[in-house]
Design a protein around this motif. Structure first.
Motif, PDB file in Angstrom:
ATOM      1  N   ALA A 273       0.861  -1.182   0.000  1.00 55.55           N
ATOM      2  CA  ALA A 273       0.000   0.000   0.000  1.00 55.55           C
ATOM      3  C   ALA A 273       0.897   1.231   0.000  1.00 55.55           C
ATOM      4  CB  ALA A 273      -0.921   0.004   1.217  1.00 55.55           C
TER       5      ALA A 273
ATOM      6  N   GLU B 275       1.552   0.886  -7.797  1.00 55.45           N
ATOM      7  CA  GLU B 275       1.207  -0.138  -6.803  1.00 55.45           C
ATOM      8  C   GLU B 275       0.393  -1.265  -7.420  1.00 55.45           C
ATOM      9  OE1 GLU B 275      -2.260  -0.411  -3.538  1.00 55.45           O
ATOM     10  OE2 GLU B 275      -0.965   1.344  -3.307  1.00 55.45           O
TER      11      GLU B 275
ATOM     12  N   ARG C  47      -5.653   7.569   0.275  1.00 59.39           N
ATOM     13  CA  ARG C  47      -4.200   7.473   0.438  1.00 59.39           C
ATOM     14  C   ARG C  47      -3.545   8.849   0.568  1.00 59.39           C
ATOM     15  NH1 ARG C  47      -2.399   2.495  -1.378  1.00 59.39           N
ATOM     16  NH2 ARG C  47      -4.068   0.966  -1.126  1.00 59.39           N
TER      17      ARG C  47
ATOM     18  N   ASP D  43      -3.616   3.421   9.233  1.00 54.37           N
ATOM     19  CA  ASP D  43      -3.625   2.619   8.010  1.00 54.37           C
ATOM     20  C   ASP D  43      -2.211   2.194   7.628  1.00 54.37           C
ATOM     21  OD1 ASP D  43      -6.354   2.965   7.887  1.00 54.37           O
ATOM     22  OD2 ASP D  43      -6.265   4.575   6.380  1.00 54.37           O
TER      23      ASP D  43
ATOM     24  N   ALA E  18      -0.901  -1.633   7.314  1.00 57.20           N
ATOM     25  CA  ALA E  18      -0.342  -2.113   6.052  1.00 57.20           C
ATOM     26  C   ALA E  18       1.075  -2.633   6.243  1.00 57.20           C
ATOM     27  CB  ALA E  18      -0.364  -0.995   5.013  1.00 57.20           C
TER      28      ALA E  18
END
Length: 283
Positions: free
Chosen positions: A34, A72, A85, A170, A174
């Motif tokens: 991520a 990604e 993001r 997050d 990740a």
């Protein structure tokens, strides 16, 4: 594994290109990945095509996070991913010969997009004139309007800081499940509070220096008088002046075609990427 790419040059360090290649290199390993860009910005004049493209969708995001997401997972559905993001995006406008609301020389901020749990919130500079296209394309009727630094600081405490704290969660998650790649902004050492990185790449034109994440964090805290007293926006050179890198790698200049191909960047800078991952795994 949590990796940070920071820029060590005031103008164009090349950190986004480096981060895009790193994303492609990590993707090739097959482990979950991520990529994050906590804060970003565009200039209404210099990045006009990018601004108009996003605003035409009723959105505000930049090409950096778009490049990261495409590197990604080239074939993934990116609906809403830019905002998740990259929760904070600021739009600027040149204002030659004047000082902006935040003391900027020759430019001023127009609007911030802050993505919260409940959706996008907008913070508008009430002292600046918004271009007509933005007023019609973006949902600004209920936007928060600020007319002073104090008012903007209040908005940042209520909106920006919680958004970054949520993103930090997050990133930590990740990094536990696979690889979390974070690109910083400007020359800022650490774009997120309370995230410890396993390794850091400090990028400037033609060079990448790799540092252990723990030593990077300690040096940053030392530069700012301690973790609690420190400011978020500490320049990279204040930290690199305190530390010897684990390794240093030359970065050759890339053609436009190479920069547009994440896999080509991954191949060109493979030595630096492998050294960064090795440093992260050996912490």
């Amino acid at each position: 594994m949590r990796l940070l790419v920071a820029g060590a040059d005031a103008v164009d360090a090349g950190k986004t290109t480096f981060a895009v290649g790193l994303a492609a290199r990590l993707r090739a390993t097959g482990s979950p990945l991520a990529a994050f860009k906590p804060r970003a910005g565009n200039d209404y004049w210099f990045d006009h095509d990018d601004v108009r493209r996003a605003a035409g969708e009723g959105r505000l995001y930049g090409k950096d996070v778009d490049r990261l997401l495409r590197a990604e997972a080239p074939d993934a559905d990116r609906d809403g991913a830019h905002e998740r993001r990259n929760p904070i995006h600021r739009l600027w406008r040149p204002t030659p010969g004047t000082t902006g609301l935040l003391g900027e020389d020759g430019r001023t901020f127009l609007v911030d997009r802050v993505t919260t749990r409940d959706g996008d919130e907008w913070v508008v500079n009430a002292t600046a004139e918004l271009p007509e296209g933005l007023r019609s394309d973006l949902a600004l009727s209920d936007a928060r309007r600020v007319d002073s630094v104090a008012a903007l600081n209040d908005a940042m405490r209520e909106l920006h800081v919680p958004a970054l704290d949520r993103l930090a969660g997050d990133v930590r998650t990740a990094g536990e499940d696979g690889a979390a790649l974070v690109e910083s902004y400007g020359e800022v050492t650490t774009p997120l509070r309370d995230v410890r990185f396993d390794a850091v790449a400090a990028v400037d034109p033609g060079r990448c220096r790799i540092y252990g994440g723990d030593r990077w964090a300690v040096a940053r805290e030392t530069a700012t008088g301690g973790r609690e007293a420190g400011r978020l926006e500490v320049r990279v050179d204040r930290v690199t002046d305190m530390l010897d890198p684990v390794s240093t790698h030359d970065l050759r200049p890339l053609s436009a075609a190479e920069r547009a191909d994440p896999d080509a960047v991954a191949s060109a800078y493979r030595e630096a990427y492998d050294a960064l991952v090795t440093a992260a795994r050996g912490r």
